[in-house]
Scaffold this active site. Structure first.
Site, short mmCIF file in Angstrom:
data_model
loop_
_atom_site.label_atom_id
_atom_site.label_comp_id
_atom_site.label_asym_id
_atom_site.label_seq_id
_atom_site.Cartn_x
_atom_site.Cartn_y
_atom_site.Cartn_z
N MET A 70 -0.82 6.52 -3.18
CA MET A 70 -1.79 6.69 -4.26
C MET A 70 -2.54 5.41 -4.62
SD MET A 70 0.42 9.03 -6.89
CE MET A 70 -0.88 8.92 -8.13
N ASP A 89 11.46 8.36 -9.27
CA ASP A 89 11.26 7.93 -7.89
C ASP A 89 12.08 6.69 -7.58
OD1 ASP A 89 10.21 8.07 -5.30
OD2 ASP A 89 8.45 6.86 -5.80
N ARG A 100 0.84 -1.19 0.00
CA ARG A 100 0.00 0.00 0.00
C ARG A 100 0.88 1.23 0.00
NH1 ARG A 100 -4.45 -0.28 4.36
NH2 ARG A 100 -5.36 -1.64 2.78
N LYS A 142 -2.48 -3.15 -9.43
CA LYS A 142 -2.30 -1.88 -8.73
C LYS A 142 -3.58 -1.08 -8.87
CE LYS A 142 0.84 2.07 -8.33
NZ LYS A 142 2.12 2.65 -8.79
#
Length: 283
Positions: free
Chosen positions: A28, A141, A25, A46
Protein backbone atom coordinates in the site's frame (compact mmCIF):
# COMPACT_ATOMS: atom_id res chain seq x y z
CA UNK A 1 18.10 -2.17 -1.50
CA UNK A 2 17.89 1.59 -0.99
CA UNK A 3 17.30 4.13 -3.75
CA UNK A 4 18.39 7.77 -3.47
CA UNK A 5 16.18 10.47 -4.97
CA UNK A 6 17.91 13.50 -6.55
CA UNK A 7 17.13 16.55 -4.41
CA UNK A 8 15.88 18.42 -7.47
CA UNK A 9 13.20 15.75 -7.98
CA UNK A 10 12.09 15.44 -4.36
CA UNK A 11 9.09 17.55 -3.30
CA UNK A 12 9.21 19.52 -0.07
CA UNK A 13 6.17 18.22 1.80
CA UNK A 14 4.31 20.51 4.20
CA UNK A 15 7.10 23.00 3.57
CA UNK A 16 9.61 21.01 5.64
CA UNK A 17 9.93 17.27 4.84
CA UNK A 18 12.06 16.26 1.83
CA UNK A 19 12.24 12.51 0.98
CA UNK A 20 15.67 11.42 -0.21
CA UNK A 21 16.07 7.63 0.11
CA UNK A 22 13.60 4.80 -0.54
CA UNK A 23 14.13 2.31 2.31
CA UNK A 24 11.08 0.05 2.08
CA UNK A 25 8.08 -0.82 -0.04
CA UNK A 26 4.85 -2.65 0.70
CA UNK A 27 1.53 -3.34 -0.93
CA UNK A 28 0.00 0.00 0.00
CA UNK A 29 2.87 2.41 0.55
CA UNK A 30 6.56 3.19 0.18
CA UNK A 31 8.80 4.22 3.09
CA UNK A 32 11.38 6.95 2.59
CA UNK A 33 14.11 8.35 4.76
CA UNK A 34 13.32 12.05 4.66
CA UNK A 35 14.85 15.17 6.14
CA UNK A 36 12.95 17.58 8.36
CA UNK A 37 14.46 20.86 7.22
CA UNK A 38 12.86 22.79 10.07
CA UNK A 39 14.40 20.73 12.88
CA UNK A 40 17.39 19.42 10.85
CA UNK A 41 16.75 15.74 11.55
CA UNK A 42 15.94 12.62 9.56
CA UNK A 43 12.46 11.09 9.78
CA UNK A 44 10.60 8.20 8.15
CA UNK A 45 7.98 9.17 5.60
CA UNK A 46 5.32 6.66 4.59
CA UNK A 47 3.86 7.68 1.22
CA UNK A 48 0.68 5.86 0.28
CA UNK A 49 -0.09 4.85 -3.27
CA UNK A 50 -2.88 6.69 -5.03
CA UNK A 51 -6.21 4.97 -4.77
CA UNK A 52 -9.92 5.32 -4.33
CA UNK A 53 -12.16 6.03 -1.39
CA UNK A 54 -11.34 2.71 0.33
CA UNK A 55 -7.63 3.52 0.29
CA UNK A 56 -8.26 6.97 1.74
CA UNK A 57 -10.40 5.38 4.45
CA UNK A 58 -7.49 3.05 5.27
CA UNK A 59 -5.14 6.02 5.52
CA UNK A 60 -7.47 7.76 7.96
CA UNK A 61 -7.78 4.53 9.98
CA UNK A 62 -4.00 4.30 10.37
CA UNK A 63 -3.72 7.98 11.17
CA UNK A 64 -6.47 7.76 13.79
CA UNK A 65 -4.83 4.72 15.38
CA UNK A 66 -1.36 6.24 15.52
CA UNK A 67 -2.43 9.71 16.60
CA UNK A 68 -3.73 8.56 19.96
CA UNK A 69 -0.84 6.23 20.80
CA UNK A 70 2.21 7.39 22.77
CA UNK A 71 4.37 4.62 24.23
CA UNK A 72 8.08 3.83 24.28
CA UNK A 73 7.38 0.47 22.62
CA UNK A 74 5.67 2.02 19.57
CA UNK A 75 7.15 3.99 16.68
CA UNK A 76 5.73 7.51 17.07
CA UNK A 77 3.69 9.52 14.59
CA UNK A 78 5.10 13.03 14.04
CA UNK A 79 3.01 14.57 11.28
CA UNK A 80 0.69 13.78 8.36
CA UNK A 81 -0.52 15.35 5.14
CA UNK A 82 -1.23 14.90 1.44
CA UNK A 83 1.35 15.25 -1.33
CA UNK A 84 -0.04 17.50 -4.07
CA UNK A 85 3.20 17.73 -6.06
CA UNK A 86 1.33 15.88 -8.83
CA UNK A 87 -2.05 17.65 -8.70
CA UNK A 88 -4.03 14.93 -10.49
CA UNK A 89 -2.50 12.21 -8.28
CA UNK A 90 -2.63 13.39 -4.62
CA UNK A 91 -1.07 10.95 -2.16
CA UNK A 92 -1.51 10.88 1.62
CA UNK A 93 1.57 10.40 3.77
CA UNK A 94 2.61 9.90 7.38
CA UNK A 95 5.76 11.30 8.98
CA UNK A 96 7.10 9.00 11.68
CA UNK A 97 10.04 8.71 14.00
CA UNK A 98 13.00 7.19 12.16
CA UNK A 99 13.90 4.11 14.18
CA UNK A 100 17.47 2.94 13.78
CA UNK A 101 17.89 -0.77 14.22
CA UNK A 102 17.24 -4.17 12.66
CA UNK A 103 13.86 -5.73 12.18
CA UNK A 104 13.18 -9.03 13.94
CA UNK A 105 12.80 -10.97 10.68
CA UNK A 106 16.29 -9.98 9.55
CA UNK A 107 17.70 -10.93 12.96
CA UNK A 108 16.03 -14.36 12.89
CA UNK A 109 17.42 -14.92 9.40
CA UNK A 110 20.95 -14.02 10.54
CA UNK A 111 21.29 -15.94 13.80
CA UNK A 112 19.67 -17.91 16.60
CA UNK A 113 18.23 -15.83 19.44
CA UNK A 114 18.95 -16.74 23.05
CA UNK A 115 16.09 -17.59 25.39
CA UNK A 116 16.81 -14.40 27.31
CA UNK A 117 16.58 -12.30 24.13
CA UNK A 118 13.27 -13.92 23.17
CA UNK A 119 11.85 -13.28 26.64
CA UNK A 120 12.94 -9.63 26.47
CA UNK A 121 11.40 -9.17 23.02
CA UNK A 122 8.20 -10.88 24.19
CA UNK A 123 7.95 -8.63 27.25
CA UNK A 124 8.54 -5.44 25.25
CA UNK A 125 5.86 -6.36 22.70
CA UNK A 126 3.32 -7.55 25.26
CA UNK A 127 3.77 -4.36 27.26
CA UNK A 128 3.27 -2.21 24.14
CA UNK A 129 0.28 -4.25 22.97
CA UNK A 130 -1.33 -4.14 26.42
CA UNK A 131 -1.19 -0.35 26.08
CA UNK A 132 -2.54 -0.48 22.51
CA UNK A 133 -5.42 -2.77 23.47
CA UNK A 134 -6.32 -0.62 26.48
CA UNK A 135 -6.83 2.27 24.04
CA UNK A 136 -9.21 0.33 21.86
CA UNK A 137 -6.84 -0.56 19.02
CA UNK A 138 -6.01 -3.94 17.49
CA UNK A 139 -2.73 -4.03 15.55
CA UNK A 140 -4.04 -6.72 13.18
CA UNK A 141 -0.75 -7.42 11.37
CA UNK A 142 1.86 -8.62 13.84
CA UNK A 143 4.84 -10.23 12.12
CA UNK A 144 8.64 -10.22 12.61
CA UNK A 145 9.23 -7.55 9.96
CA UNK A 146 6.95 -5.17 11.90
CA UNK A 147 9.14 -5.45 15.01
CA UNK A 148 12.23 -3.25 15.23
CA UNK A 149 15.12 -4.14 17.55
CA UNK A 150 16.61 -0.80 18.54
CA UNK A 151 20.09 -0.35 19.98
CA UNK A 152 20.69 2.84 21.95
CA UNK A 153 24.48 2.85 21.74
CA UNK A 154 25.21 2.15 25.41
CA UNK A 155 26.73 -0.83 27.16
CA UNK A 156 24.15 -0.86 29.96
CA UNK A 157 20.91 -1.08 27.96
CA UNK A 158 19.82 -4.04 25.86
CA UNK A 159 18.18 -3.73 22.46
CA UNK A 160 14.50 -2.86 22.81
CA UNK A 161 11.73 -4.26 20.66
CA UNK A 162 9.45 -1.59 19.21
CA UNK A 163 6.24 -2.14 17.32
CA UNK A 164 5.90 -0.56 13.88
CA UNK A 165 3.35 -0.27 11.07
CA UNK A 166 -0.25 0.12 12.11
CA UNK A 167 -1.22 0.05 8.43
CA UNK A 168 -4.31 -2.10 8.98
CA UNK A 169 -4.94 -1.37 12.64
CA UNK A 170 -8.57 -1.54 13.72
CA UNK A 171 -10.53 0.16 16.45
CA UNK A 172 -11.57 -2.61 18.83
CA UNK A 173 -14.96 -0.91 19.15
CA UNK A 174 -15.63 -1.12 15.40
CA UNK A 175 -17.88 -3.83 14.02
CA UNK A 176 -15.42 -6.38 12.63
CA UNK A 177 -18.05 -9.03 11.98
CA UNK A 178 -18.47 -8.27 8.29
CA UNK A 179 -18.25 -11.87 7.13
CA UNK A 180 -17.12 -12.40 3.57
CA UNK A 181 -15.10 -9.21 3.28
CA UNK A 182 -11.46 -9.31 2.29
CA UNK A 183 -9.15 -10.85 4.88
CA UNK A 184 -6.48 -8.38 5.99
CA UNK A 185 -3.14 -9.19 7.57
CA UNK A 186 -0.15 -11.30 6.54
CA UNK A 187 -1.18 -14.88 5.77
CA UNK A 188 1.56 -16.64 7.76
CA UNK A 189 0.58 -14.85 10.99
CA UNK A 190 -3.22 -14.63 10.76
CA UNK A 191 -5.32 -15.85 13.67
CA UNK A 192 -7.91 -18.54 12.84
CA UNK A 193 -10.72 -15.98 13.14
CA UNK A 194 -8.94 -13.68 10.68
CA UNK A 195 -8.47 -16.57 8.25
CA UNK A 196 -12.16 -17.47 8.56
CA UNK A 197 -13.24 -13.80 8.25
CA UNK A 198 -14.91 -13.90 11.64
CA UNK A 199 -15.03 -11.08 14.23
CA UNK A 200 -11.56 -9.93 15.26
CA UNK A 201 -10.68 -8.98 18.84
CA UNK A 202 -7.52 -8.25 20.78
CA UNK A 203 -7.13 -12.04 21.11
CA UNK A 204 -6.14 -12.08 17.43
CA UNK A 205 -3.02 -10.09 18.27
CA UNK A 206 -2.25 -12.63 21.01
CA UNK A 207 -2.37 -15.49 18.49
CA UNK A 208 -0.20 -13.66 15.97
CA UNK A 209 2.34 -12.77 18.67
CA UNK A 210 2.42 -16.45 19.63
CA UNK A 211 3.40 -17.37 16.07
CA UNK A 212 6.07 -14.64 16.01
CA UNK A 213 7.62 -15.89 19.26
CA UNK A 214 7.42 -19.51 18.09
CA UNK A 215 9.38 -18.47 15.01
CA UNK A 216 11.98 -16.86 17.28
CA UNK A 217 12.60 -20.30 18.82
CA UNK A 218 12.35 -22.50 15.70
CA UNK A 219 13.51 -20.03 13.02
CA UNK A 220 10.79 -21.48 10.77
CA UNK A 221 7.30 -20.24 9.87
CA UNK A 222 4.60 -22.34 11.51
CA UNK A 223 2.17 -22.05 8.58
CA UNK A 224 4.20 -21.68 5.35
CA UNK A 225 2.86 -21.77 1.83
CA UNK A 226 0.80 -19.57 -0.42
CA UNK A 227 -1.73 -17.02 0.74
CA UNK A 228 -4.75 -19.34 0.82
CA UNK A 229 -2.85 -22.47 1.88
CA UNK A 230 -1.17 -20.73 4.81
CA UNK A 231 -4.30 -18.93 5.98
CA UNK A 232 -6.51 -22.01 5.88
CA UNK A 233 -4.03 -24.44 7.49
CA UNK A 234 -4.63 -23.09 11.00
CA UNK A 235 -8.36 -23.75 10.76
CA UNK A 236 -7.68 -27.48 10.94
CA UNK A 237 -4.40 -27.71 12.83
CA UNK A 238 -2.53 -26.07 15.69
CA UNK A 239 1.07 -24.91 15.18
CA UNK A 240 3.75 -27.47 16.03
CA UNK A 241 5.19 -26.25 19.34
CA UNK A 242 8.26 -28.15 20.58
CA UNK A 243 7.60 -29.90 23.88
CA UNK A 244 11.11 -29.24 25.17
CA UNK A 245 11.24 -25.44 25.07
CA UNK A 246 12.91 -23.95 28.17
CA UNK A 247 10.98 -22.61 31.15
CA UNK A 248 7.23 -22.20 30.64
CA UNK A 249 7.48 -21.43 26.94
CA UNK A 250 5.71 -24.56 25.68
CA UNK A 251 2.51 -24.00 27.71
CA UNK A 252 2.65 -20.23 27.10
CA UNK A 253 2.85 -20.58 23.31
CA UNK A 254 0.23 -23.33 23.36
CA UNK A 255 -2.19 -21.07 25.22
CA UNK A 256 -1.46 -18.09 22.96
CA UNK A 257 -2.20 -20.12 19.82
CA UNK A 258 -5.39 -21.76 21.02
CA UNK A 259 -7.94 -21.84 18.20
CA UNK A 260 -10.63 -20.54 20.56
CA UNK A 261 -9.97 -16.81 21.08
CA UNK A 262 -11.58 -16.92 24.53
CA UNK A 263 -9.01 -19.49 25.65
CA UNK A 264 -6.03 -17.21 24.98
CA UNK A 265 -4.45 -15.14 27.77
CA UNK A 266 -4.59 -11.36 27.74
CA UNK A 267 -1.58 -9.20 26.94
CA UNK A 268 -1.56 -8.01 30.56
CA UNK A 269 -1.23 -11.59 31.81
CA UNK A 270 1.40 -12.36 29.19
CA UNK A 271 3.53 -9.34 30.11
CA UNK A 272 3.78 -10.68 33.66
CA UNK A 273 4.57 -14.19 32.42
CA UNK A 274 7.26 -12.95 30.03
CA UNK A 275 8.86 -10.89 32.81
CA UNK A 276 9.12 -14.11 34.83
CA UNK A 277 10.78 -15.80 31.87
CA UNK A 278 13.40 -13.04 31.71
CA UNK A 279 14.26 -13.69 35.34
CA UNK A 280 14.30 -17.46 34.76
CA UNK A 281 16.63 -17.10 31.77
CA UNK A 282 19.11 -14.95 33.69
CA UNK A 283 19.12 -16.91 36.97
Amino acid sequence: MTTTIPESAAPLLLGRYRPHTLIGRGGMASIFRAHDETLDRDVALKLFRAGGAADMDQHHTELSALARLSHHGIVSLIDAGIDYSTPDDPRPFLVMELVRGTDLQATIDQRALTTEEIAEIAFDLAEALEYVHARGVIHHDLKPSNVMLVEYGTSTFRARARLADFGIALNASEDTADHGQETTGTAAYLSPEQAARLPVTTASDVYSLGLVLLQCFTRTIAFPGGQVESAMARLSADPAIPADLPGQWTPLLTAMTARDPDARPTMAALALAFRDEIFAATS
